[in-house]
Design a protein around this motif. Structure first.
Motif, PDB file in Angstrom:
ATOM      1  N   SER A  64       1.337  -1.195   0.262  1.00  0.00           N
ATOM      2  CA  SER A  64       0.368  -0.290   0.037  1.00  0.00           C
ATOM      3  C   SER A  64       0.761   1.229  -0.075  1.00  0.00           C
ATOM      4  O   SER A  64       2.077   1.503   1.135  1.00  0.00           O
ATOM      5  CB  SER A  64      -1.447  -0.369   1.104  1.00  0.00           C
ATOM      6  N   PRO A  65       0.041   2.573  -0.597  1.00  0.00           N
ATOM      7  CA  PRO A  65       1.229   3.484  -0.489  1.00  0.00           C
ATOM      8  C   PRO A  65       1.072   4.452   0.166  1.00  0.00           C
ATOM      9  O   PRO A  65       1.511   5.326   0.430  1.00  0.00           O
ATOM     10  CB  PRO A  65       0.665   3.784  -2.046  1.00  0.00           C
ATOM     11  N   PHE A  66      -0.354   4.022   0.858  1.00  0.00           N
ATOM     12  CA  PHE A  66      -0.653   4.779   2.522  1.00  0.00           C
ATOM     13  C   PHE A  66      -0.229   4.318   3.535  1.00  0.00           C
ATOM     14  O   PHE A  66      -0.538   4.415   4.812  1.00  0.00           O
ATOM     15  CB  PHE A  66      -2.250   5.167   2.186  1.00  0.00           C
ATOM     16  N   LYS A  67       0.571   3.457   3.574  1.00  0.00           N
ATOM     17  CA  LYS A  67       1.372   2.654   4.734  1.00  0.00           C
ATOM     18  C   LYS A  67       2.120   3.925   6.108  1.00  0.00           C
ATOM     19  O   LYS A  67       2.471   4.616   5.221  1.00  0.00           O
ATOM     20  CB  LYS A  67       2.108   1.300   4.740  1.00  0.00           C
ATOM     21  N   ALA A  68       1.585   3.844   6.487  1.00  0.00           N
ATOM     22  CA  ALA A  68       3.213   4.593   7.055  1.00  0.00           C
ATOM     23  C   ALA A  68       4.678   4.243   6.593  1.00  0.00           C
ATOM     24  O   ALA A  68       5.391   3.358   6.808  1.00  0.00           O
ATOM     25  CB  ALA A  68       2.915   4.331   9.414  1.00  0.00           C
ATOM     26  N   ARG A  69       4.983   5.577   6.688  1.00  0.00           N
ATOM     27  CA  ARG A  69       6.823   4.891   6.440  1.00  0.00           C
ATOM     28  C   ARG A  69       7.593   5.428   7.277  1.00  0.00           C
ATOM     29  O   ARG A  69       7.202   5.915   8.520  1.00  0.00           O
ATOM     30  CB  ARG A  69       6.711   6.414   5.122  1.00  0.00           C
ATOM     31  N   PRO A  70       8.990   4.836   6.951  1.00  0.00           N
ATOM     32  CA  PRO A  70       9.571   5.811   8.759  1.00  0.00           C
ATOM     33  C   PRO A  70      10.089   5.920   8.450  1.00  0.00           C
ATOM     34  O   PRO A  70      10.300   6.675   7.619  1.00  0.00           O
ATOM     35  CB  PRO A  70      10.524   4.283   8.725  1.00  0.00           C
ATOM     36  N   ASP A  71      11.281   7.134   9.994  1.00  0.00           N
ATOM     37  CA  ASP A  71      11.259   8.405   9.636  1.00  0.00           C
ATOM     38  C   ASP A  71      12.735   8.661   8.589  1.00  0.00           C
ATOM     39  O   ASP A  71      13.309   7.897   9.103  1.00  0.00           O
ATOM     40  CB  ASP A  71      11.499   8.687  10.976  1.00  0.00           C
ATOM     41  N   ALA A  72      12.772   9.110   7.680  1.00  0.00           N
ATOM     42  CA  ALA A  72      13.647   9.943   6.975  1.00  0.00           C
ATOM     43  C   ALA A  72      14.555   9.891   7.825  1.00  0.00           C
ATOM     44  O   ALA A  72      14.411  10.775   9.083  1.00  0.00           O
ATOM     45  CB  ALA A  72      13.162  10.481   5.282  1.00  0.00           C
ATOM     46  N   PRO A  73      15.974  10.059   7.303  1.00  0.00           N
ATOM     47  CA  PRO A  73      17.120  10.725   8.067  1.00  0.00           C
ATOM     48  C   PRO A  73      16.962  12.343   7.811  1.00  0.00           C
ATOM     49  O   PRO A  73      16.312  12.541   6.825  1.00  0.00           O
ATOM     50  CB  PRO A  73      18.290  10.152   7.219  1.00  0.00           C
ATOM     51  N   PRO A  74      17.631  13.197   8.351  1.00  0.00           N
ATOM     52  CA  PRO A  74      17.263  14.739   8.825  1.00  0.00           C
ATOM     53  C   PRO A  74      17.952  15.178   7.187  1.00  0.00           C
ATOM     54  O   PRO A  74      19.597  14.245   6.720  1.00  0.00           O
ATOM     55  CB  PRO A  74      17.969  14.980   9.839  1.00  0.00           C
ATOM     56  N   LYS A  75      17.704  15.576   6.683  1.00  0.00           N
ATOM     57  CA  LYS A  75      18.326  16.774   6.015  1.00  0.00           C
ATOM     58  C   LYS A  75      19.584  17.700   6.102  1.00  0.00           C
ATOM     59  O   LYS A  75      19.795  17.944   6.936  1.00  0.00           O
ATOM     60  CB  LYS A  75      17.734  17.385   4.356  1.00  0.00           C
ATOM     61  N   ARG A  76      21.188  17.602   5.560  1.00  0.00           N
ATOM     62  CA  ARG A  76      22.048  17.768   6.222  1.00  0.00           C
ATOM     63  C   ARG A  76      22.629  18.768   5.039  1.00  0.00           C
ATOM     64  O   ARG A  76      22.450  18.458   4.051  1.00  0.00           O
ATOM     65  CB  ARG A  76      22.944  16.455   6.470  1.00  0.00           C
ATOM     66  N   PHE A  77      23.166  19.887   4.819  1.00  0.00           N
ATOM     67  CA  PHE A  77      23.536  20.731   4.071  1.00  0.00           C
ATOM     68  C   PHE A  77      25.019  21.303   4.406  1.00  0.00           C
ATOM     69  O   PHE A  77      25.078  21.520   5.636  1.00  0.00           O
ATOM     70  CB  PHE A  77      22.177  22.125   3.592  1.00  0.00           C
ATOM     71  N   ALA A  78      25.458  21.883   3.118  1.00  0.00           N
ATOM     72  CA  ALA A  78      27.105  22.307   3.891  1.00  0.00           C
ATOM     73  C   ALA A  78      27.471  23.371   3.187  1.00  0.00           C
ATOM     74  O   ALA A  78      26.484  23.764   2.981  1.00  0.00           O
ATOM     75  CB  ALA A  78      27.857  21.032   3.970  1.00  0.00           C
TER      76      ALA A  78
ATOM     77  N   PRO B 164      14.181  24.201   9.834  1.00  0.00           N
ATOM     78  CA  PRO B 164      14.091  23.206   9.374  1.00  0.00           C
ATOM     79  C   PRO B 164      12.033  22.269   9.903  1.00  0.00           C
ATOM     80  O   PRO B 164      11.409  23.723  10.269  1.00  0.00           O
ATOM     81  CB  PRO B 164      14.411  21.905  10.553  1.00  0.00           C
ATOM     82  N   PRO B 165      11.714  22.004   8.843  1.00  0.00           N
ATOM     83  CA  PRO B 165      11.588  20.694   7.946  1.00  0.00           C
ATOM     84  C   PRO B 165      12.150  21.499   6.559  1.00  0.00           C
ATOM     85  O   PRO B 165      11.519  22.387   6.780  1.00  0.00           O
ATOM     86  CB  PRO B 165      10.770  19.319   8.065  1.00  0.00           C
ATOM     87  N   TYR B 166      13.619  21.203   6.026  1.00  0.00           N
ATOM     88  CA  TYR B 166      13.398  21.103   4.669  1.00  0.00           C
ATOM     89  C   TYR B 166      12.827  20.016   3.592  1.00  0.00           C
ATOM     90  O   TYR B 166      13.441  19.747   2.613  1.00  0.00           O
ATOM     91  CB  TYR B 166      14.526  20.747   4.585  1.00  0.00           C
ATOM     92  N   ALA B 167      11.228  20.436   4.532  1.00  0.00           N
ATOM     93  CA  ALA B 167      10.762  18.795   2.460  1.00  0.00           C
ATOM     94  C   ALA B 167      11.186  20.238   1.220  1.00  0.00           C
ATOM     95  O   ALA B 167      10.865  19.582   0.682  1.00  0.00           O
ATOM     96  CB  ALA B 167       9.279  19.220   3.302  1.00  0.00           C
ATOM     97  N   ALA B 168      11.420  21.600   1.791  1.00  0.00           N
ATOM     98  CA  ALA B 168      10.359  22.185  -0.264  1.00  0.00           C
ATOM     99  C   ALA B 168      11.951  23.172  -0.675  1.00  0.00           C
ATOM    100  O   ALA B 168      12.748  23.371  -1.480  1.00  0.00           O
ATOM    101  CB  ALA B 168      10.106  23.266  -0.148  1.00  0.00           C
TER     102      ALA B 168
ATOM    103  N   ALA C  86      19.634  22.025  17.583  1.00  0.00           N
ATOM    104  CA  ALA C  86      18.560  21.251  16.733  1.00  0.00           C
ATOM    105  C   ALA C  86      17.581  21.458  16.612  1.00  0.00           C
ATOM    106  O   ALA C  86      17.391  21.360  14.981  1.00  0.00           O
ATOM    107  CB  ALA C  86      17.500  20.809  19.096  1.00  0.00           C
ATOM    108  N   ASP C  87      17.299  23.420  15.979  1.00  0.00           N
ATOM    109  CA  ASP C  87      16.500  23.686  15.112  1.00  0.00           C
ATOM    110  C   ASP C  87      17.851  24.317  14.267  1.00  0.00           C
ATOM    111  O   ASP C  87      17.545  25.644  13.780  1.00  0.00           O
ATOM    112  CB  ASP C  87      15.495  24.806  16.041  1.00  0.00           C
ATOM    113  N   ALA C  88      18.802  23.696  14.048  1.00  0.00           N
ATOM    114  CA  ALA C  88      19.389  24.732  12.749  1.00  0.00           C
ATOM    115  C   ALA C  88      19.737  25.012  11.366  1.00  0.00           C
ATOM    116  O   ALA C  88      18.239  23.900   9.908  1.00  0.00           O
ATOM    117  CB  ALA C  88      20.936  23.563  12.215  1.00  0.00           C
TER     118      ALA C  88
END
Length: 75
Positions: free
Chosen positions: A14-28, A67-71, A50-52
């Motif tokens: 199912s595409p609607f099942k709960a997904r595991p948490d993705a690792p946080p995005k890192r930027f340099a 964060p979250p850097y969804a966009a 924590a709120d980088a």
């Protein structure tokens, strides 16, 4: 007599099942990024903690993205 609601189990495919948490995005510093609202840019500052937040130069403007850097994605 009322029936109790059935417990629905998500199907394994199912595409609607709960997904595991993705690792946080890192930027340099110097990373080329794209943002859904602001377009193409380059990371010019990265905060620690924590709120980088990330400071990005989009050419015509500089934006502090929190964060979250969804966009925002790296190129």
């Amino acid at each position: 007599m009322r029936k109790s609601p059935a417990v629905r189990r998500p199907l394994p495919t199912s595409p609607f099942k709960a997904r595991p948490d993705a690792p946080p995005k890192r930027f340099a510093l110097g990373d080329r990024v794209t943002h859904d609202k602001y377009g193409l840019g380059r990371v010019i500052g990265v905060e620690d903690g924590a709120d980088a937040a990330v400071l990005v130069d989009f050419g015509s403007r500089q934006e502090r993205i929190t964060p979250p850097y969804a966009a925002m994605f790296t190129l």
